[in-house]
Design an enzyme around this catalytic site. Structure first.
Site, PDB file in Angstrom:
ATOM      1  N   HIS A   1       0.822  -1.214   0.000  1.00  0.00           N
ATOM      2  CA  HIS A   1       0.000   0.000   0.000  1.00  0.00           C
ATOM      3  C   HIS A   1       0.858   1.267   0.000  1.00  0.00           C
ATOM      4  O   HIS A   1       0.573   2.223  -0.720  1.00  0.00           O
ATOM      5  CB  HIS A   1      -0.954  -0.001   1.189  1.00  0.00           C
ATOM      6  CG  HIS A   1      -1.958  -1.112   1.146  1.00  0.00           C
ATOM      7  ND1 HIS A   1      -2.892  -1.318   2.135  1.00  0.00           N
ATOM      8  CD2 HIS A   1      -2.175  -2.078   0.216  1.00  0.00           C
ATOM      9  CE1 HIS A   1      -3.632  -2.374   1.825  1.00  0.00           C
ATOM     10  NE2 HIS A   1      -3.210  -2.857   0.662  1.00  0.00           N
TER      11      HIS A   1
ATOM     12  N   ASP B   1      -2.727  -3.034  -5.561  1.00  0.00           N
ATOM     13  CA  ASP B   1      -1.675  -3.987  -5.212  1.00  0.00           C
ATOM     14  C   ASP B   1      -0.669  -4.162  -6.345  1.00  0.00           C
ATOM     15  O   ASP B   1       0.551  -4.207  -6.123  1.00  0.00           O
ATOM     16  CB  ASP B   1      -2.291  -5.355  -4.880  1.00  0.00           C
ATOM     17  CG  ASP B   1      -2.898  -5.417  -3.489  1.00  0.00           C
ATOM     18  OD1 ASP B   1      -2.625  -4.519  -2.669  1.00  0.00           O
ATOM     19  OD2 ASP B   1      -3.644  -6.374  -3.216  1.00  0.00           O
TER      20      ASP B   1
ATOM     21  N   HIS C   1       0.053 -11.123  -5.402  1.00  0.00           N
ATOM     22  CA  HIS C   1       1.425 -10.645  -5.186  1.00  0.00           C
ATOM     23  C   HIS C   1       2.459 -11.618  -5.768  1.00  0.00           C
ATOM     24  O   HIS C   1       3.460 -11.198  -6.351  1.00  0.00           O
ATOM     25  CB  HIS C   1       1.683 -10.451  -3.693  1.00  0.00           C
ATOM     26  CG  HIS C   1       0.765  -9.463  -3.051  1.00  0.00           C
ATOM     27  ND1 HIS C   1       0.737  -8.132  -3.410  1.00  0.00           N
ATOM     28  CD2 HIS C   1      -0.169  -9.607  -2.074  1.00  0.00           C
ATOM     29  CE1 HIS C   1      -0.166  -7.496  -2.667  1.00  0.00           C
ATOM     30  NE2 HIS C   1      -0.724  -8.373  -1.854  1.00  0.00           N
TER      31      HIS C   1
ATOM     32  N   HIS D   1      -8.827  -2.490  -5.790  1.00  0.00           N
ATOM     33  CA  HIS D   1      -7.793  -2.811  -4.809  1.00  0.00           C
ATOM     34  C   HIS D   1      -6.731  -3.717  -5.412  1.00  0.00           C
ATOM     35  O   HIS D   1      -5.530  -3.566  -5.111  1.00  0.00           O
ATOM     36  CB  HIS D   1      -8.374  -3.456  -3.557  1.00  0.00           C
ATOM     37  CG  HIS D   1      -7.331  -3.609  -2.487  1.00  0.00           C
ATOM     38  ND1 HIS D   1      -6.966  -2.570  -1.663  1.00  0.00           N
ATOM     39  CD2 HIS D   1      -6.510  -4.641  -2.163  1.00  0.00           C
ATOM     40  CE1 HIS D   1      -5.974  -2.954  -0.871  1.00  0.00           C
ATOM     41  NE2 HIS D   1      -5.685  -4.220  -1.158  1.00  0.00           N
TER      42      HIS D   1
END
Length: 276
Positions: free
Chosen positions: A73, A231, A254, A227
């Site tokens: 973030h 990321d 991720h 969101h």
């Protein structure tokens, strides 16, 4: 395009999503060519993909013995403002989750232009990584463009979001998109010692058949995809350079993002480093 740092230091305090421990973070201006570094336990760790040691549920930098987690973030906020040089000091092993979005970080940072051109990673040919129906890729493009698609079946229907990195108004909206999880993930995370600091104030919880359990529901219809876009932008800033190219992710987390960066740098035909 010039290198950028912060006009002044920024302090953010709060609890970590997974550890539940309170932490204090200071982001300070840094000189040209410093890069972005995290300082933890008396050690400075460059925020680059080759220093990532874990990508389960968040991006972790350094090592399990001496590192810091949930950095995506703050990395998004730095990239959104074009920050290339900053020192991030923390007294804990995890960044504060705040409200589950990057809004606190994004709003606090004020960029300052420096007197040296930025280096840019230009994507020269398509690069893709895939596992099952999860994939991420880069393609040549004359600007920085990000596209993502999420699809969790009946729990979270297919949803897409995109942004041109020059669009600060849209980046501000994306910064406010909160992290999310399915109800059954919560039980799994608790059993493995994670999400100790998680609650309805810092995450969207999705129940059976896609019902959002948070009071007030979603901030906007595509908050889930937004969101994941947040990321991806944060993870890609760990290239160590601003990126010129088009990123596209489909059900990518991720792990896939960091795998894509490793694939890019594995072959010098994939990229070149240019002065902007």
């Amino acid at each position: 395009m010039q290198q950028k740092t912060l006009k002044s230091g920024v302090i953010i305090e709060g609890a970590g999503l997974h550890s539940g421990k309170k932490s204090r973070v200071m982001i300070s201006p840094a000189e040209t060519d410093f890069g972005i570094r995290f300082a933890v336990d008396g050690r400075q760790i460059p925020a680059t993909y080759d220093n990532v040691y874990d990508t389960r549920l968040c991006t972790c930098l350094g090592s399990e013995q001496a590192g810091v987690s949930t950095i995506e973030h703050v990395m998004f906020a730095l990239r959104a403002h074009g920050i290339t040089n900053a020192l991030i000091e923390t007294d804990s092993r995890e960044m504060p989750i705040c409200d589950g979005s990057a809004k606190v970080w994004f709003d606090a940072i004020q960029p300052a232009i420096q007197d040296k051109p930025a280096k840019v990673l230009e994507i020269l040919q398509p690069v893709m990584v895939q596992s099952g129906d999860s994939w991420a890729k880069f393609e040549p493009y004359d600007q920085a463009l990000f596209d993502v698609t999420v699809d969790y079946g009946r729990a979270i229907r297919k949803q897409s979001a995109s942004v041109d990195m020059r669009d600060m108004e849209k980046l501000a909206r994306i910064a406010s998109a909160r992290t999310f999880c399915l109800w059954n993930w919560v039980l799994m995370m608790k059993l493995t010692g994670r999400a100790r600091g998680g609650n309805f104030g810092n995450a969207i919880i999705v129940g059976p058949f896609g019902k959002v359990l948070n009071r007030g529901g979603l901030k906007f219809e595509d908050e889930f995809a937004a969101h994941k876009l947040l990321d991806a932008i944060g993870d890609m800033h760990m290239a160590g350079y601003l990126i010129k190219g088009r990123y596209e992710g489909h059900k990518a987390g991720h792990g896939r993002n960091i795998e894509l960066l490793r694939a890019v740098f594995s072959n010098s035909d994939n990229y070149r480093i240019a002065i902007s």
